[in-house]
Design a protein around this motif. Sequence first.
Motif, short mmCIF file in Angstrom:
data_model
loop_
_atom_site.label_atom_id
_atom_site.label_comp_id
_atom_site.label_asym_id
_atom_site.label_seq_id
_atom_site.Cartn_x
_atom_site.Cartn_y
_atom_site.Cartn_z
N GLU A 156 1.04 -1.12 -0.13
CA GLU A 156 -0.06 -0.16 0.14
C GLU A 156 0.90 1.24 -0.11
O GLU A 156 0.34 2.30 -0.73
CB GLU A 156 -0.99 0.07 1.20
N VAL A 157 1.99 1.41 0.77
CA VAL A 157 2.96 2.35 0.54
C VAL A 157 3.38 2.57 -0.76
O VAL A 157 3.42 3.85 -1.20
CB VAL A 157 4.06 2.13 1.67
N ARG A 158 3.89 1.59 -1.28
CA ARG A 158 4.39 1.55 -2.82
C ARG A 158 3.56 2.12 -3.64
O ARG A 158 3.65 2.80 -4.38
CB ARG A 158 5.24 0.40 -2.92
N LYS A 159 2.21 1.60 -3.58
CA LYS A 159 1.12 1.93 -4.32
C LYS A 159 0.85 3.24 -4.25
O LYS A 159 0.69 4.08 -5.47
CB LYS A 159 -0.11 1.08 -3.93
N ALA A 160 0.97 3.90 -2.89
CA ALA A 160 0.46 5.51 -2.72
C ALA A 160 1.87 6.27 -3.29
O ALA A 160 1.44 7.32 -4.05
CB ALA A 160 0.44 5.63 -1.40
N GLN A 215 1.19 6.14 -7.29
CA GLN A 215 0.11 7.17 -7.64
C GLN A 215 0.44 8.46 -7.76
O GLN A 215 0.09 9.36 -8.41
CB GLN A 215 -1.13 6.83 -6.87
N ALA A 216 1.14 8.88 -6.44
CA ALA A 216 2.05 10.27 -6.63
C ALA A 216 3.14 10.65 -7.73
O ALA A 216 3.67 11.74 -7.49
CB ALA A 216 2.09 10.71 -5.09
N ARG A 217 3.42 9.58 -8.34
CA ARG A 217 4.52 9.43 -9.21
C ARG A 217 5.87 9.94 -8.42
O ARG A 217 6.45 10.94 -8.86
CB ARG A 217 4.09 10.69 -10.23
N ALA A 228 11.24 7.94 -1.88
CA ALA A 228 10.79 9.08 -1.36
C ALA A 228 10.24 8.89 0.40
O ALA A 228 9.71 7.48 0.61
CB ALA A 228 9.52 9.56 -1.88
N LEU A 229 10.54 9.87 1.18
CA LEU A 229 10.20 9.70 2.69
C LEU A 229 8.68 9.67 2.78
O LEU A 229 8.06 10.50 2.01
CB LEU A 229 10.79 10.79 3.47
N VAL A 230 8.25 8.94 3.66
CA VAL A 230 6.76 8.79 4.15
C VAL A 230 6.92 9.12 5.67
O VAL A 230 7.52 8.62 6.57
CB VAL A 230 6.20 7.48 4.11
N THR A 231 6.00 10.44 5.80
CA THR A 231 6.07 11.10 7.20
C THR A 231 5.44 10.25 8.12
O THR A 231 5.80 10.15 9.44
CB THR A 231 5.47 12.50 7.16
N ARG A 232 4.30 9.67 7.66
CA ARG A 232 3.28 8.77 8.43
C ARG A 232 2.52 7.96 7.83
O ARG A 232 1.94 8.12 6.90
CB ARG A 232 2.54 9.93 9.45
#
Length: 159
Positions: free
Chosen positions: A88-92, A95-97, A102-106
């Motif tokens: 799901e993180v990689r999907k997001a 989708q955000a290209r 890329a860092l994920v804050t939360r």
Amino acid sequence: MKGRRYEDSGEGAASVSRALRLSLSVFQRLFAPFLPFVSEEVWSWWQDGSIHHAPWPDAAELLSELGDAGGDTQEDEALAVAADVLREVRKAKSQARRPMRALVTRVVVHDTAERLRALELGLGDLRDAGCIEALEPIEGEFAVEVELAPEEETKPSGS
């Protein structure tokens, strides 16, 4: 996993080694039709018989191998939950290209109490793989909410 393998000399290192053996076995069988002689030679270093007689890898066999390798169901469940969340993180990010580094804050993970407990086993690996700064578990029906950092922030490739 790389960091866990080198920094941990106990259970973590054993888990990573087991995952590596399983993935090498799968990759060797997938490459065998295209690199028959090399695959056979490398297979003979650590497996019995011929790679060309080994079955084609499938999901049921991989789950069986995980069980036969001495893994417990709690560790297997942790792997399954971490894979669900990472997907799901990689999907997001896709989708955000955004790049996978890329860092994920939360990340907010909604799931059953049992699966959230299992997720705790692989939390460090999940954070490393997803470049996640904070993860918040909440009981409920499975869902993953992902907050990406501003576009210019990515995790350095060496860490």
